[in-house]
Design a protein around this motif. Structure first.
Motif, PDB file in Angstrom:
ATOM      1  N   ILE A 125       0.840  -1.202   0.000  1.00 47.74           N
ATOM      2  CA  ILE A 125       0.000   0.000   0.000  1.00 47.74           C
ATOM      3  C   ILE A 125       0.873   1.249   0.000  1.00 47.74           C
ATOM      4  CG2 ILE A 125      -1.584   1.382   1.424  1.00 47.74           C
ATOM      5  CD1 ILE A 125      -2.892  -1.292   2.256  1.00 47.74           C
ATOM      6  N   ILE A 126       1.902   1.259   0.809  1.00 52.82           N
ATOM      7  CA  ILE A 126       2.797   2.420   0.880  1.00 52.82           C
ATOM      8  C   ILE A 126       3.475   2.645  -0.470  1.00 52.82           C
ATOM      9  CG2 ILE A 126       4.888   3.330   1.963  1.00 52.82           C
ATOM     10  CD1 ILE A 126       3.994   1.776   4.519  1.00 52.82           C
ATOM     11  N   TYR A 127       3.951   1.570  -1.101  1.00 50.19           N
ATOM     12  CA  TYR A 127       4.591   1.702  -2.417  1.00 50.19           C
ATOM     13  C   TYR A 127       3.605   2.176  -3.482  1.00 50.19           C
ATOM     14  CZ  TYR A 127       9.180  -0.171  -1.308  1.00 50.19           C
ATOM     15  OH  TYR A 127      10.448  -0.334  -0.812  1.00 50.19           O
ATOM     16  N   ILE A 128       2.399   1.634  -3.490  1.00 49.17           N
ATOM     17  CA  ILE A 128       1.399   2.044  -4.477  1.00 49.17           C
ATOM     18  C   ILE A 128       1.041   3.507  -4.288  1.00 49.17           C
ATOM     19  CG2 ILE A 128      -1.010   1.741  -5.194  1.00 49.17           C
ATOM     20  CD1 ILE A 128      -0.590  -1.305  -4.650  1.00 49.17           C
ATOM     21  N   GLN A 129       0.828   3.915  -3.053  1.00 51.37           N
ATOM     22  CA  GLN A 129       0.473   5.304  -2.780  1.00 51.37           C
ATOM     23  C   GLN A 129       1.596   6.247  -3.230  1.00 51.37           C
ATOM     24  OE1 GLN A 129      -0.186   6.370   1.352  1.00 51.37           O
ATOM     25  NE2 GLN A 129      -1.817   7.761   0.746  1.00 51.37           N
ATOM     26  N   ASN A 130       2.833   5.900  -2.944  1.00 47.60           N
ATOM     27  CA  ASN A 130       3.956   6.724  -3.374  1.00 47.60           C
ATOM     28  C   ASN A 130       4.030   6.786  -4.899  1.00 47.60           C
ATOM     29  OD1 ASN A 130       6.586   8.156  -2.772  1.00 47.60           O
ATOM     30  ND2 ASN A 130       7.268   6.505  -4.113  1.00 47.60           N
ATOM     31  N   PHE A 131       3.814   5.668  -5.572  1.00 47.20           N
ATOM     32  CA  PHE A 131       3.847   5.636  -7.034  1.00 47.20           C
ATOM     33  C   PHE A 131       2.762   6.541  -7.603  1.00 47.20           C
ATOM     34  CE2 PHE A 131       2.947   3.774 -11.208  1.00 47.20           C
ATOM     35  CZ  PHE A 131       4.227   3.666 -11.731  1.00 47.20           C
ATOM     36  N   GLU A 132       1.570   6.486  -7.019  1.00 53.04           N
ATOM     37  CA  GLU A 132       0.462   7.317  -7.500  1.00 53.04           C
ATOM     38  C   GLU A 132       0.745   8.809  -7.337  1.00 53.04           C
ATOM     39  OE1 GLU A 132      -3.490   4.553  -7.184  1.00 53.04           O
ATOM     40  OE2 GLU A 132      -2.902   5.655  -5.386  1.00 53.04           O
ATOM     41  N   LYS A 133       1.497   9.186  -6.326  1.00 60.89           N
ATOM     42  CA  LYS A 133       1.845  10.598  -6.131  1.00 60.89           C
ATOM     43  C   LYS A 133       2.648  11.144  -7.317  1.00 60.89           C
ATOM     44  CE  LYS A 133       2.016  10.536  -1.091  1.00 60.89           C
ATOM     45  NZ  LYS A 133       2.894  10.567   0.089  1.00 60.89           N
ATOM     46  N   GLN A 134       3.329  10.254  -8.036  1.00 65.62           N
ATOM     47  CA  GLN A 134       4.169  10.661  -9.154  1.00 65.62           C
ATOM     48  C   GLN A 134       3.430  10.673 -10.491  1.00 65.62           C
ATOM     49  OE1 GLN A 134       7.953   8.434  -8.945  1.00 65.62           O
ATOM     50  NE2 GLN A 134       7.305   7.865  -6.896  1.00 65.62           N
ATOM     51  N   LEU A 135       2.169  10.250 -10.503  1.00 63.02           N
ATOM     52  CA  LEU A 135       1.392  10.189 -11.742  1.00 63.02           C
ATOM     53  C   LEU A 135       0.698  11.511 -12.011  1.00 63.02           C
ATOM     54  CD1 LEU A 135      -0.288   6.675 -11.310  1.00 63.02           C
ATOM     55  CD2 LEU A 135       1.867   7.241 -12.466  1.00 63.02           C
ATOM     56  N   ASP A 136       0.449  11.773 -13.299  1.00 60.54           N
ATOM     57  CA  ASP A 136      -0.337  12.968 -13.625  1.00 60.54           C
ATOM     58  C   ASP A 136      -1.820  12.587 -13.638  1.00 60.54           C
ATOM     59  OD1 ASP A 136      -1.118  11.998 -16.205  1.00 60.54           O
ATOM     60  OD2 ASP A 136       0.713  12.810 -17.096  1.00 60.54           O
ATOM     61  N   ALA A 137      -2.678  13.559 -13.898  1.00 61.66           N
ATOM     62  CA  ALA A 137      -4.123  13.362 -13.796  1.00 61.66           C
ATOM     63  C   ALA A 137      -4.679  12.383 -14.827  1.00 61.66           C
ATOM     64  CB  ALA A 137      -4.832  14.706 -13.925  1.00 61.66           C
ATOM     65  N   THR A 138      -3.912  12.061 -15.856  1.00 62.20           N
ATOM     66  CA  THR A 138      -4.409  11.148 -16.898  1.00 62.20           C
ATOM     67  C   THR A 138      -3.965   9.709 -16.669  1.00 62.20           C
ATOM     68  OG1 THR A 138      -2.475  11.425 -18.352  1.00 62.20           O
ATOM     69  CG2 THR A 138      -4.286  13.023 -18.586  1.00 62.20           C
ATOM     70  N   GLN A 139      -3.217   9.450 -15.597  1.00 66.90           N
ATOM     71  CA  GLN A 139      -2.645   8.126 -15.378  1.00 66.90           C
ATOM     72  C   GLN A 139      -3.194   7.462 -14.124  1.00 66.90           C
ATOM     73  OE1 GLN A 139       1.431   9.537 -15.243  1.00 66.90           O
ATOM     74  NE2 GLN A 139       1.845   8.553 -17.209  1.00 66.90           N
ATOM     75  N   GLU A 140      -3.236   6.123 -14.159  1.00 74.12           N
ATOM     76  CA  GLU A 140      -3.613   5.302 -13.011  1.00 74.12           C
ATOM     77  C   GLU A 140      -2.554   4.237 -12.814  1.00 74.12           C
ATOM     78  OE1 GLU A 140      -8.451   5.548 -13.380  1.00 74.12           O
ATOM     79  OE2 GLU A 140      -7.468   3.711 -14.012  1.00 74.12           O
ATOM     80  N   VAL A 141      -2.516   3.658 -11.626  1.00 74.60           N
ATOM     81  CA  VAL A 141      -1.540   2.620 -11.325  1.00 74.60           C
ATOM     82  C   VAL A 141      -2.025   1.273 -11.860  1.00 74.60           C
ATOM     83  CG1 VAL A 141      -2.431   2.052  -9.014  1.00 74.60           C
ATOM     84  CG2 VAL A 141      -0.025   1.644  -9.542  1.00 74.60           C
ATOM     85  N   ALA A 142      -1.096   0.539 -12.415  1.00 72.82           N
ATOM     86  CA  ALA A 142      -1.342  -0.831 -12.864  1.00 72.82           C
ATOM     87  C   ALA A 142      -0.130  -1.646 -12.468  1.00 72.82           C
ATOM     88  CB  ALA A 142      -1.547  -0.870 -14.372  1.00 72.82           C
ATOM     89  N   MET A 143      -0.235  -2.955 -12.583  1.00 73.89           N
ATOM     90  CA  MET A 143       0.911  -3.795 -12.282  1.00 73.89           C
ATOM     91  C   MET A 143       1.165  -4.742 -13.430  1.00 73.89           C
ATOM     92  SD  MET A 143      -0.608  -6.340  -9.383  1.00 73.89           S
ATOM     93  CE  MET A 143       0.401  -7.761  -9.691  1.00 73.89           C
ATOM     94  N   GLY A 144       2.429  -4.985 -13.685  1.00 73.21           N
ATOM     95  CA  GLY A 144       2.811  -5.931 -14.714  1.00 73.21           C
ATOM     96  C   GLY A 144       3.028  -7.296 -14.086  1.00 73.21           C
TER      97      GLY A 144
END
Length: 152
Positions: free
Chosen positions: A58-77
């Motif tokens: 959760i901490i890693y996902i939240q940090n990753f999302e902070k770096q995204l712009d408004a047009t992006q969402e988090v996904a995983m490979g």
């Protein structure tokens, strides 16, 4: 006098939270400095490997999302096999050792990954948000809010 015996892994995990350290080649790159929810700063007795993995993800996902712009969402490979990617819409754990991810793949098909903590490999990726007229969904912040709302 309590004679609790801990394995070296349990001892190391208990000692490790909530510290984190990173170094990047780009000197302008901001190191990951996790905001650790209060619930994760409590004594660690009784946490399963699944709960440990879930909370730190959760901490890693939240940090990753902070770096995204408004047009992006988090996904995983997915690791290996060319299985594609999963747009993360939910996450959970099943004690003592299973972590699960819920979402949709690139075609929009419902997808669920059930992963044993000993096999856990997660590649976080930025994907364009599906609905351009809606803000991007931020699952990491919902997951963190859920952690904060649960008494230990």
């Amino acid at each position: 006098m309590e004679n609790k015996i801990e394995t070296s892994a349990e001892y190391a995990e208990a000692d490790a939270m909530p510290r984190c350290h990173e170094v990047h080649a780009d000197p302008d790159s901001e190191p990951f400095e996790p905001v650790v929810p209060e619930t994760l700063q409590r004594p660690t007795t009784g946490k399963s490997p699944a709960q440990w993995a879930y909370e730190r993800l959760i901490i890693y996902i939240q940090n990753f999302e902070k770096q995204l712009d408004a047009t992006q969402e988090v996904a995983m490979g997915f690791v290996g096999g060319g299985a594609g990617i999963l747009r993360i819409q939910g996450m959970g754990y099943f004690d003592p050792d299973i972590v699960t991810f819920y979402g949709v793949d690139e075609t929009g098909a419902r997808t669920q990954l059930v992963q044993h903590v000993s096999q856990l490999n997660v590649t976080l990726r930025a994907m364009l948000a599906v609905a351009r007229d809606e803000p991007a969904h931020r699952i990491g912040f919902r997951l963190a809010a859920d952690l904060e709302s649960k008494p230990e």
